[in-house]
Design an enzyme around this catalytic site. Structure first.
Site, mmCIF file in Angstrom:
data_model
loop_
_atom_site.group_PDB
_atom_site.id
_atom_site.type_symbol
_atom_site.label_atom_id
_atom_site.label_comp_id
_atom_site.label_asym_id
_atom_site.label_seq_id
_atom_site.Cartn_x
_atom_site.Cartn_y
_atom_site.Cartn_z
ATOM 1 N N ILE A 167 0.818 -1.204 0.000
ATOM 2 C CA ILE A 167 0.000 0.000 0.000
ATOM 3 C C ILE A 167 0.855 1.259 0.000
ATOM 4 C CG2 ILE A 167 -0.251 0.212 2.504
ATOM 5 C CD1 ILE A 167 -3.084 0.603 -0.041
ATOM 6 N N CYS A 168 2.026 1.194 0.670
ATOM 7 C CA CYS A 168 2.873 2.383 0.716
ATOM 8 C C CYS A 168 3.454 2.713 -0.653
ATOM 9 C CB CYS A 168 3.992 2.203 1.746
ATOM 10 S SG CYS A 168 4.832 0.612 1.653
ATOM 11 N N THR A 169 3.687 1.687 -1.481
ATOM 12 C CA THR A 169 4.209 1.920 -2.828
ATOM 13 C C THR A 169 3.141 2.518 -3.727
ATOM 14 O OG1 THR A 169 5.828 0.126 -2.668
ATOM 15 C CG2 THR A 169 5.178 0.816 -4.876
#
Length: 385
Positions: A167-169
């Site tokens: 999700i952070c990417t």
């Protein structure tokens, strides 16, 4: 004997329909079936227990009624819902469990559940698991004896690489067209559409995602977002071949018959079918992995560069084939390193994403990984290279 064998079939789709029919015609009298889906018109070409009048009805209920109508004396008990709805007492009543699922997450859950049920002092607590799966012209069937043979978790690295991204990417540093599509479906859809459920069969919904993903791609100068790719990513499209389902279901039911009747040695423990170029099959023994988080008992080793950030470790966990943790959260010594939820905890731990893991976790120490896709807490022993 098969007449007294109480058997659970998980899944009433393309594979499950074949399994249910085969079991009933093989003389099994007490069958239970679980499925959480309803019948769609697109199912009718390969899920032969259903008819156009059944569209919209629960698969488990319709399949059970059809089999009992065609095979007198066979009782099929349906449950319309998730396997996670049932507790260990429910699964303890069965002599055999057969999976005809299309979900890796569900397979991992039932595999871990049956393993945790085993009591060495109670032989009846060991429930053989027969797992079947198909992907186009390829398929596999296997016999898993919890605590004895290799389990489903041991063989995750044999699966095709999942199309899941950290999700952070996708939120901060997209690099691929798939990242933009995931961003549109996972983050933007609920943000803009609220409680409206995404229907991956609705062309209007797919078109909305395509337009949002295309704008995101232009912003980050990423090429390759197309309508067909958008549909493929959100639906995770895998072709379904009726003949492959029939072969794998027959293999699963043959193994069930062997185990129930002791008429022949059962599979030890993996059967593979490849029908892409001609028809080729083979069997082999898949060995237990010492670091399997379900049956191995040891923590999994993570050898990572010393300057690896927390964000990079999360991406590594998502992409690593034998872990496949979607949106993992990390903690060390009972303290959060980075949590995906709730929003307040995600915000407070977000600054750790840019920190090197070595600043938080000493060499050789263990951190804990949790994820909705993991039916257990994964212990990760960290070493720096």
């Amino acid at each position: 004997m098969r007449e007294n064998c109480k058997i659970l079939v998980i899944g009433a789709g393309g594979l499950g329909c074949e399994i249910l029919a085969n079991l009933a015609l093989s003389g099994f009298k007490d069958i239970h079936v679980i499925d959480m889906d309803t019948i769609d018109i697109s199912n009718l070409n390969r899920q032969f227990l259903f008819r156009p009048k059944d569209v919209g009805q629960p698969k488990a209920t319709v399949a059970a009624a059809y089999v009992m109508n065609r095979v007198p004396g066979c009782k099929v008990t349906p449950y319309f819902g998730k396997i996670q709805d049932k507790d260990e007492d429910y699964y303890m009543q069965f002599n055999l469990v057969i999976c005809g699922l299309d979900s890796v997450e569900a397979r991992r859950w039932i595999n871990a559940t049956l393993f945790n049920m085993v009591d060495p002092d109670v032989p009846e607590s060991l429930k053989p698991l027969i797992d079947g799966g198909t992907e186009g012209f390829k398929g596999q069937a296997r016999v898993i004896l919890p605590t004895v043979s290799s389990c489903y978790e041991c063989s995750l690295d044999m699966l095709n690489k999942p199309t899941a991204f950290p999700i952070c990417t996708i939120a901060n540093t997209p690099r691929l067209p798939e990242h933009c599509i995931e961003w549109a479906s996972v983050l933007e859809w609920p943000k803009v559409k609220g409680d409206l459920k995404l229907d991956t069969d609705d062309p209007n919904h797919i078109n909305w995602l395509y337009e949002i993903a295309s704008a995101r791609a232009r912003e980050f100068k990423i090429e390759g977002v197309t309508w067909s790719l958008t549909q493929g990513v959100v639906k995770n499209i895998i072709p379904a071949i009726a003949s492959t389902n029939a072969i794998i279901a027959a293999s699963c039911c043959t193994e069930a018959l062997k185990i129930a009747t002791n008429s022949a040695p059962y599979l030890d423990n993996y059967f593979m079918l490849i029908g892409t170029d001609g028809i080729y099959s083979y069997t082999f023994q898949h060995e237990k992995k010492p670091d399997c988080p379900v049956c191995g008992g040891a923590s999994k080793l993570a050898s990572i560069p010393k300057d690896f950030t927390v964000e990079q470790l999360i991406e590594w966990l998502t992409e690593k084939q034998d872990i496949q943790a979607k949106r993992p959260s990390l903690s060390y010594a009972n303290r959060p390193i980075y949590f995906q939820a709730p929003p307040s905890l995600e915000a407070s731990t977000r600054p750790n994403l840019e920190k090197p893991v070595s600043d938080i976790v000493p060499y050789g120490h263990e951190l804990t990984v949790t994820s909705a896709t993991l039916p257990f807490n994964l212990t990760l022993k960290v070493e720096y290279i």
